[in-house]
Write an enzyme that holds these catalytic residues in place. Structure first.
Site, PDB file in Angstrom:
ATOM      1  N   HIS A  95      70.525  33.869 -43.212  1.00 16.38           N
ATOM      2  CA  HIS A  95      71.860  33.260 -43.386  1.00 16.38           C
ATOM      3  C   HIS A  95      72.392  32.507 -42.173  1.00 16.38           C
ATOM      4  CE1 HIS A  95      72.841  35.512 -47.267  1.00 16.38           C
ATOM      5  NE2 HIS A  95      71.721  34.904 -47.391  1.00 16.38           N
ATOM      6  N   GLU A  97      75.141  33.206 -40.766  1.00  7.66           N
ATOM      7  CA  GLU A  97      75.858  34.216 -40.000  1.00  7.66           C
ATOM      8  C   GLU A  97      74.865  35.101 -39.238  1.00  7.66           C
ATOM      9  OE1 GLU A  97      78.256  34.197 -43.779  1.00  7.66           O
ATOM     10  OE2 GLU A  97      76.101  33.688 -43.091  1.00  7.66           O
ATOM     11  N   CYS A 123      78.065  37.073 -46.776  1.00 11.67           N
ATOM     12  CA  CYS A 123      77.742  38.272 -47.991  1.00 11.67           C
ATOM     13  C   CYS A 123      77.675  39.723 -47.441  1.00 11.67           C
ATOM     14  CB  CYS A 123      76.086  38.116 -48.233  1.00 11.67           C
ATOM     15  SG  CYS A 123      75.151  38.336 -46.936  1.00 11.67           S
ATOM     16  N   CYS A 126      75.559  40.190 -44.167  1.00  9.02           N
ATOM     17  CA  CYS A 126      75.692  39.676 -43.045  1.00  9.02           C
ATOM     18  C   CYS A 126      77.019  40.233 -42.252  1.00  9.02           C
ATOM     19  CB  CYS A 126      76.231  38.271 -42.996  1.00  9.02           C
ATOM     20  SG  CYS A 126      74.874  37.086 -43.564  1.00  9.02           S
TER      21      CYS A 126
END
Length: 165
Positions: A95, A97, A123, A126
């Site tokens: 991701h 992040e 999410c 993260c």
């Protein structure tokens, strides 16, 4: 700092009156630009870490360095019919992040006390990384179907601010 989900009323004006973008507009537009580098076929996400109005690092979602990405080989999640927000481990990509935190660590950049600008709400996976990295506030534009993320951010007293699109 009290945890809350804010709207734009608590922020500086969107236009500073001199024709320049506000800091929020400026940093979020950079996060959107970073997202254009994404190799994900389902969702393009960009993230930047900022401290003292300085960009520390950027990240977008895509396969680890040196591996084939979904643009080349297709989307595993799509092939398996996995809905957004579920079974994060069944994906080749990191991701945005995760990538912004990894890039900062790779280059020895301290991120504690910084602010995250991200095109999407992080999410729960993260979010756990963000909490342990010492990030104090998250600005985002679009939601993400992960209620656990919001609950953990609230418990960790990380301010969550949704900026208008």
């Amino acid at each position: 700092m009290k945890s809350k989900e804010s709207t734009n009323e608590n922020l500086e004006p969107l236009n500073e009156g001199d024709g320049r973008p506000s800091w929020h507009e400026y940093f979020m537009s950079i996060a959107r630009l970073v997202a254009t580098r994404s190799t994900c076929l389902r969702r393009k996400v960009g993230a930047i870490l900022v401290k003292d109005k300085r960009i520390l690092c950027t990240g977008y979602n895509g396969a680890p360095a040196g591996l084939k990405h979904c643009l080349e080989i297709g989307c595993l999640r799509e092939k398996l019919g996995i809905k957004s927000g579920q079974r994060h481990e069944l994906c080749r990509a990191l991701h945005a992040e995760q990538n912004v935190l990894i890039q900062a660590a790779y280059h020895g950049i301290a991120v504690s006390g910084s602010v995250l600008y991200c095109t999407n709400l992080p999410c729960s996976i993260c979010t756990k990384m963000i909490i342990n990295a010492g990030i104090k506030r998250i600005y985002y534009e679009e939601g993400y179907p992960d209620d656990l993320s919001k609950k953990m951010l609230k418990e960790a007293e990380i301010e969550l601010v949704r900026l208008p699109l």
